[in-house]
Write a protein that holds these residues in place. Structure first.
Motif, PDB file in Angstrom:
ATOM      1  N   ALA A   1       9.967  52.523  47.775  1.00  0.00           N
ATOM      2  CA  ALA A   1      10.565  52.867  46.474  1.00  0.00           C
ATOM      3  C   ALA A   1      10.915  54.347  46.370  1.00  0.00           C
ATOM      4  N   LEU A   2      10.387  55.163  47.289  1.00  0.00           N
ATOM      5  CA  LEU A   2      10.712  56.591  47.263  1.00  0.00           C
ATOM      6  C   LEU A   2      12.169  56.816  47.668  1.00  0.00           C
ATOM      7  N   LYS A   3      12.834  57.755  47.006  1.00  0.00           N
ATOM      8  CA  LYS A   3      14.263  57.988  47.252  1.00  0.00           C
ATOM      9  C   LYS A   3      14.530  58.424  48.687  1.00  0.00           C
ATOM     10  N   ALA A   4      13.646  59.237  49.240  1.00  0.00           N
ATOM     11  CA  ALA A   4      13.883  59.797  50.581  1.00  0.00           C
ATOM     12  C   ALA A   4      13.631  58.779  51.694  1.00  0.00           C
ATOM     13  N   VAL A   5      12.994  57.624  51.376  1.00  0.00           N
ATOM     14  CA  VAL A   5      12.624  56.642  52.401  1.00  0.00           C
ATOM     15  C   VAL A   5      13.694  55.556  52.491  1.00  0.00           C
ATOM     16  N   TYR A   6      14.243  55.363  53.707  1.00  0.00           N
ATOM     17  CA  TYR A   6      15.295  54.371  53.899  1.00  0.00           C
ATOM     18  C   TYR A   6      14.758  53.071  54.493  1.00  0.00           C
TER      19      TYR A   6
ATOM     20  N   ASP B   1      20.059  62.703  64.429  1.00  0.00           N
ATOM     21  CA  ASP B   1      20.834  62.213  63.288  1.00  0.00           C
ATOM     22  C   ASP B   1      20.247  62.725  61.967  1.00  0.00           C
ATOM     23  N   ALA B   2      20.784  62.234  60.872  1.00  0.00           N
ATOM     24  CA  ALA B   2      20.401  62.747  59.551  1.00  0.00           C
ATOM     25  C   ALA B   2      18.995  62.327  59.138  1.00  0.00           C
ATOM     26  N   LEU B   3      18.440  61.256  59.768  1.00  0.00           N
ATOM     27  CA  LEU B   3      17.127  60.728  59.375  1.00  0.00           C
ATOM     28  C   LEU B   3      16.058  61.113  60.386  1.00  0.00           C
ATOM     29  N   ASN B   4      14.877  61.402  59.875  1.00  0.00           N
ATOM     30  CA  ASN B   4      13.709  61.650  60.732  1.00  0.00           C
ATOM     31  C   ASN B   4      12.801  60.428  60.741  1.00  0.00           C
TER      32      ASN B   4
ATOM     33  N   LEU C   1       8.403  55.073  59.363  1.00  0.00           N
ATOM     34  CA  LEU C   1       9.315  55.234  58.237  1.00  0.00           C
ATOM     35  C   LEU C   1      10.543  56.035  58.678  1.00  0.00           C
ATOM     36  N   LYS C   2      11.719  55.587  58.293  1.00  0.00           N
ATOM     37  CA  LYS C   2      12.940  56.372  58.470  1.00  0.00           C
ATOM     38  C   LYS C   2      13.168  57.139  57.165  1.00  0.00           C
ATOM     39  N   VAL C   3      13.191  58.466  57.231  1.00  0.00           N
ATOM     40  CA  VAL C   3      13.229  59.262  56.004  1.00  0.00           C
ATOM     41  C   VAL C   3      14.300  60.351  56.089  1.00  0.00           C
ATOM     42  N   GLU C   4      14.730  60.772  54.914  1.00  0.00           N
ATOM     43  CA  GLU C   4      15.653  61.905  54.812  1.00  0.00           C
ATOM     44  C   GLU C   4      14.820  63.175  54.692  1.00  0.00           C
TER      45      GLU C   4
END
Length: 707
Positions: A697-702, A671-674, A638-641
């Protein structure tokens, strides 16, 4: 040198005249059979069987054992046959002699293998008549006493075998006197210089300690007399090998070991033992936690005694053992004492020790039947030969003896093999506990079972007892074989179907030829080999195809019509899911046949099998069964904020979608994503899609990607 007349005089104390005549007859028969033979020392050979019989006479063994001792080398070293011996002295004596004769050395690739094979034969012989091992132990003791006539290299080999096998067996049968002498003699032959220095130090220490020992003995004796308690008091001598073993294993100096003074009190009754304990505790202060009651709970070999450590005068430590005369005899002679009491009356200690020994031998026999070979067998028995027992209780109060470090799984198998095979969890002192938790004396252990449970291979990492290890290995071996046969049957059926045939229609002559060439005995063995991947189902099917198809290649069918193997997910240990691509129901799959492992399932688009996908000998067309009720591991990236509490949110979301989260790792990037890596279990592709949608569907998940 003993003579047959001197032996006869000793036997009059406990055998009748007719039995003594039979023993003398056996001696004269052995003397004639061994005529002209000499030992390495130059003495007539018959002096050896006579000496062995004398050792057994010291244990008050029955006349049949003494006759067998006289004749124990006759079958092996002379022209006399077993049938001839049976005709002269009866079946019982012939069986014991035959059992002892079978315990001779064979030629093996390694010494360890020879030792293991000899031990395995010893167990089989003991199971027929336990007197076989008593004769063999007496035989080994006399050989050790006369070992000096042998070359040094042979002395060391025999001494090592004595320490590894014969002394522990004597200990396990409760024959302490014989065990200690075997250990000391073997130690002197294996480490002559170490034995010499320790003996010299013991003699020196004995002279320095004489006054202290005498004064303590006198003090205990006087206190017993004051209380009107009958009993004898004696100082116990420490043995060379026991001193050496303690110095080596406990890392103690000679002075530390010799600073402990040991005494034994022998009384008339069990009641007197506990009274004597009170008297010595009144005389000297007991050391906390150093009292052991082997009278109420005897050791596995039948040994009974009260043990206590005391702080004596002059700041010295005293070890005291308290037991009855009967217990003292059993502690010295072990199961040999059983035959003595068959003559003089009943002895619960001797008979109990004998029954325990019989039970142990039966347990060894059961393990021997399950073991794959002699090396595996002796490996499982080693812990039973060198036990420091713990005593635990069943919920109904029954006591079980287990080796130090034993777990609830060991306890389950000690109760019954079926209990062990079906255990799933346990309660120790009414609290749920891990099956791998070591048990301690006094605990109450309750095993929880379910009929569908099976032994776990991981149990082999923590079980201690030979019975548990052999039972688990046996179950896994049988299960593995059954699963291999079933998979082999399905694979062969699939490839035979390309020739319009089936296993039921195989020509018996063709099958016999294939089995002969493969050096296999049955169709099941052939199917097992196929299931394990050791033999290609494709090749076997070509050899077994019907006569009318002998010139044909298998019918090439379009992919949609090819015979496929349905994967049910319950195939067990012979079917593996590739970790590289993690296939789950709904994925297009292909099977790769791996030697020794069976069938490994990959996704069809997996790069690791791209080069062999079209090779019919190595790959099998597969499809998922409609009735799969298993869960499969899937890896997601998962790419997440970065956000506080994100890991908990991800785990809760996945669990809310009925997925079981196994592991979550987070990797911080520049970068900005973990990147978050999640291992979870799902039922199929539909279930996986549902989980991925929920996470996305989670906001932090890209981004969510299946790895």
């Amino acid at each position: 040198m003993p003579t047959v007349d001197a032996l006869s005089d000793r036997l009059t104390g406990y055998l009748d005249l007719q039995q003594i005549k039979l023993v003398r007859r056996a001696y004269y028969y052995a003397e004639q059979a061994h005529d002209g033979q000499r030992r390495k020392s130059g003495e007539p050979y018959v002096t050896h069987p006579l000496a062995v019989a004398s050792i057994l006479a010291g244990m008050h063994m029955d006349h049949q054992s003494l006759m067998a001792a006289m004749l124990h080398d006759v079958i092996e070293d002379t022209a006399v046959s077993r049938d001839g011996l049976e005709g002269q002295f009866g079946t019982v004596v012939a069986d014991i002699v035959d059992g002892v004769s079978k315990l001779t050395h064979l030629e093996f690739e390694t010494r360890a293998e020879a030792q293991a094979e000899n031990f395995q034969k010893m167990v089989l012989a003991m199971a027929v008549d336990i007197r076989v091992i008593l004769v063999k132990l007496a035989d080994r003791l006399h050989n050790m006493r006369t070992l000096g006539a042998m070359p040094p290299e042979k002395q060391r080999r025999i001494a090592r075998e004595t320490l590894d096998i014969y002394a522990p067996v004597a200990a396990r049968l409760g024959m302490r006197d014989l065990q200690l002498e075997l250990e000391d003699l073997a130690f002197q032959s294996y480490h002559p210089m170490r034995a010499k220095y320790i003996r010299r130090a013991v003699v020196q220490a004995r002279g320095q300690r004489k006054d202290v020992i005498t004064s303590i003995e006198e003090a205990i004796r006087n206190r017993l007399k004051q209380e009107g308690l009958p009993g004898t008091v004696s100082g116990r001598e420490k043995h060379l090998y026991s001193i050496y073993s303690k110095m080596k294993t406990k890392g103690k100096s000679f002075a530390e070991i010799m600073d402990v003074f040991a005494f034994r009190i022998v009384t008339e009754s069990v009641d007197d033992c506990y009274r004597a304990l009170g008297i010595v505790h009144n005389l000297y202060k007991p050391v906390p936690g150093r009292f052991k009651d082997y009278v109420a709970i005897p050791k596995a070999n039948g040994y009974q005694s009260l043990h206590t450590d005391l702080f004596g005068a002059r700041d010295i430590t005293i070890e005291v053992q308290i037991r009855t005369k009967e217990m003292d005899a059993v502690a010295s002679q072990g199961i040999a004492e059983h035959s003595h009491y068959k003559i003089y009356g009943d002895s619960s200690s001797a008979i109990d020790g004998y029954n325990r020994a019989r039970k142990w031998v039966q347990g060894l026999l059961e393990m021997q039947k399950r073991a794959g070979n002699s090396m595996e067998f002796i490996e499982t028995v080693k812990t039973d030969l060198f036990p420091d027992e713990v005593y635990v209780f069943s919920p109904k109060g029954r006591i079980f003896e287990l080796p130090q470090g034993a777990t609830a799984v060991d306890f389950a198998y000690a109760v019954h093999t079926d209990i062990g095979n079906s255990c799933v969890s346990c309660r120790i002192n009414r609290r749920l506990a891990p099956l791998s938790q070591p048990l301690h004396s006094g605990q109450t252990v309750e095993i929880i079972t379910t009929p569908s449970a099976q032994p776990n291979m991981a149990w082999l990492n923590f079980v201690i007892t030979g019975k548990a290890r052999s039972a688990i290995r046996h179950f896994i071996k049988v299960q593995h074989r059954g699963e291999s046969i079933e998979l082999g049957r399905r694979l062969l059926t699939q490839f035979l179907s390309n020739y319009g045939s089936s296993i039921e229609e195989i020509d018996p002559a063709a099958l016999a030829t294939v089995l002969q060439e493969a050096e296999l005995k049955s169709l099941d063995e052939l199917l097992q080999d196929i299931g394990m991947g050791n033999r290609m189902a494709y090749v076997v099917a070509r050899r077994l195809r019907p006569v009318e198809h002998e010139e044909d290649e298998p019918q090439e069918l379009p992919d949609s019509n090819k015979a496929t193997l349905a994967i049910r997910g319950t195939e067990g240990m012979v079917l593996h899911y590739a970790r590289c691509c993690g296939p789950i129901p709904g994925d297009s799959i292909t099977g790769h046949i791996s030697t020794g492992r069976g069938l490994v399932i990959h996704r069809t688009d997996c790069r690791n099998i791209a080069f062999m996908k079209d090779d019919a000998e190595k790959c099998v067309y597969l499809e998922w069964s409609n009735s799969i009720d298993e869960e499969f591991i899937v890896n997601l990236d998962l790419k997440v904020e970065p956000k506080r509490g994100l890991i908990a949110t991800l785990a809760t979301t996945a669990s809310g979608a009925s997925a079981n989260v196994l592991k979550i790792d987070i990797t911080e990037t520049d970068d900005a994503l973990n990147t978050v890596h999640i291992d979870l279990t799902v039922k199929d592709r539909v279930h996986l899609a549902k989980v991925m949608r929920k996470l996305k569907a989670l906001k932090a998940v890209y981004k969510v990607t299946r790895v």
